[in-house]
Design an enzyme around this catalytic site. Structure first.
Site, short mmCIF file in Angstrom:
data_model
loop_
_atom_site.label_atom_id
_atom_site.label_comp_id
_atom_site.label_asym_id
_atom_site.label_seq_id
_atom_site.Cartn_x
_atom_site.Cartn_y
_atom_site.Cartn_z
N GLN A 167 1.73 -11.91 10.27
CA GLN A 167 1.88 -10.62 9.29
C GLN A 167 1.00 -9.34 9.81
O GLN A 167 1.44 -8.30 9.92
CB GLN A 167 1.88 -10.90 7.91
CG GLN A 167 2.37 -9.64 6.96
CD GLN A 167 1.57 -9.58 5.87
OE1 GLN A 167 0.37 -9.06 5.75
NE2 GLN A 167 2.35 -9.85 4.79
N GLN A 223 0.83 -1.23 -0.12
CA GLN A 223 -0.17 -0.03 0.07
C GLN A 223 0.82 1.20 0.00
O GLN A 223 1.81 1.29 0.56
CB GLN A 223 -0.88 0.08 1.26
CG GLN A 223 -2.22 0.71 1.16
CD GLN A 223 -3.32 0.32 2.18
OE1 GLN A 223 -3.29 -0.52 2.61
NE2 GLN A 223 -4.08 1.17 2.38
N HIS A 230 0.08 -3.31 11.37
CA HIS A 230 1.33 -3.98 11.85
C HIS A 230 1.72 -3.49 13.19
O HIS A 230 2.79 -3.59 13.50
CB HIS A 230 2.41 -3.95 10.91
CG HIS A 230 2.25 -4.28 9.54
ND1 HIS A 230 1.99 -5.56 9.20
CD2 HIS A 230 2.05 -3.67 8.42
CE1 HIS A 230 1.96 -5.93 7.99
NE2 HIS A 230 1.67 -4.79 7.25
N SER A 238 4.17 -6.41 2.68
CA SER A 238 2.83 -6.33 3.44
C SER A 238 1.79 -7.00 2.51
O SER A 238 1.71 -8.21 2.05
CB SER A 238 2.26 -5.14 4.02
OG SER A 238 1.39 -4.71 4.58
N LEU A 239 0.60 -6.40 1.93
CA LEU A 239 -0.27 -6.93 1.04
C LEU A 239 0.36 -7.64 -0.09
O LEU A 239 -0.14 -8.42 -0.63
CB LEU A 239 -1.39 -5.82 0.73
CG LEU A 239 -1.08 -4.88 -0.57
CD1 LEU A 239 -1.26 -5.51 -1.98
CD2 LEU A 239 -1.65 -3.44 -0.35
N ARG A 299 -9.24 -8.40 4.19
CA ARG A 299 -8.03 -8.17 5.23
C ARG A 299 -8.04 -6.51 5.27
O ARG A 299 -8.09 -5.87 6.36
CB ARG A 299 -6.90 -8.40 4.51
CG ARG A 299 -5.36 -7.89 5.12
CD ARG A 299 -4.31 -8.48 4.32
NE ARG A 299 -2.97 -8.23 4.91
CZ ARG A 299 -2.30 -7.19 4.69
NH1 ARG A 299 -2.69 -6.12 3.80
NH2 ARG A 299 -1.01 -7.17 5.04
#
Length: 313
Positions: free
Chosen positions: A252, A10, A203, A94-95, A119
């Site tokens: 994660q 992102q 996170h 991340s994603l 998510r």
């Protein structure tokens, strides 16, 4: 001599991303249609036409960025490219780990789109608006940032969320604690301590409700062993075991994105070139700052596809 593919997270989104790929490659256009069908909405129109503020919403940006990355993969495959045998590892920020896994066949494109929508919504809903925050800390040693977070937390949550390398760390947690930690980092000599315009404290331990949602969502999805090993954000170690991958994806949500260590791991394990697959060149820029001995390239346009095919043939 080995090549790894990396997939952006992102912040790399931009209105119009992937349109060039969709126009040039029917296989890429079909990816966007798969995502639209999976979500029951015309996300591709939002990706290509905006508005930017709607595309930037977490629940939209996450599947949108995955769609662009997979469109690039399908464009490469239409030219005869195959990850298996050509690519040593995949990883995503991340994603982007979901994009990497979809590219490697762990889940289908449709399943990845639905998982990322879940998510995004779960991460957004985990903490009431205004209660969490994130800040970028530039030019301060890791240990000093850790110490500032510990001092600021005082029974609350404040932790390093992203270790992006190049002297950039991102902290996340309760708003007051993050603001105090940013101030302490400035006092410790940080070049900059910038509060980020984000919708939730990603996170961090505050994302625990979202982790629970993703555990259930991943349990209900058909999973395959990826055709190439994926390097996990939270462990910086490769695996091809579907159950372990699913566990790492849950971890994660609340864990640190260890991107500096990821790039260092690649360099220490024979990877000489990193290709950033999808929108933007954020990961390529980070990689150059972390390890100048590793070459970088990006694949986000039709011209990039042809250049990559010439180099990877």
């Amino acid at each position: 001599m080995a090549v790894a593919f990396t997939f952006p997270g992102q912040g790399s989104q931009a209105v119009g991303m992937g349109k060039d790929l969709a126009d040039a490659f029917p296989e890429a256009r079909r990816v966007f249609q798969e995502v639209d069908d999976a979500l029951g909405e015309n996300l591709s129109e939002l990706i290509w036409e905006g508005p930017e503020e709607t595309l930037t919403l977490t629940a939209n940006a996450q599947p949108a960025l995955m769609a662009v990355s997979l469109a690039a993969i399908r464009a490469l495959e239409s030219r005869g490219f195959s990850l298996k045998g050509k690519i040593a590892y995949v990883a995503g920020h991340s994603l982007g780990e979901y994009s990497a896994l979809a590219a490697a066949g762990f889940v289908s494109v449709a399943a990845a789109a639905r998982l990322l929508r879940i998510r995004g919504n779960a991460m957004q809903a985990a903490v009431p608006a205004g209660e969490g925050a994130m800040a970028a800390i530039i030019g301060l040693e890791h240990a000093d940032v850790e110490a500032a977070c510990a001092e600021a937390a005082k029974g609350s949550v404040c932790q390093i969320a992203n270790d992006n390398g190049g002297g950039q760390l991102v902290i996340s947690g309760a708003k007051a604690a993050v603001e105090l930690a940013a101030k302490l980092c400035t006092e410790k000599g940080a070049k900059r301590a910038l509060m980020l315009q984000v919708s939730a404290p990603f996170h961090s331990a505050l994302m625990a409700p979202a982790a629970n949602v993703m555990r259930e969502a991943l349990a209900g999805v058909a999973k395959n062993a990826p055709v190439v090993p994926v390097l996990s954000n939270v462990t910086v170690s490769p695996t091809s075991d579907p159950d372990e991958i699913a566990r790492r994806l849950v971890e994660q949500i609340t864990g640190r994105v260890r991107w500096r260590e990821t790039v260092e791991w690649f360099g220490a394990n024979g990877v000489t070139t990193l290709y950033e697959i999808g929108a933007g060149k954020v990961l390529s820029g980070l990689a150059r700052r972390i390890n100048r001995d590793v070459a970088t390239a990006s694949v986000g346009t039709a011209a990039d596809v042809e250049a990559a095919m010439a180099a990877l043939a």
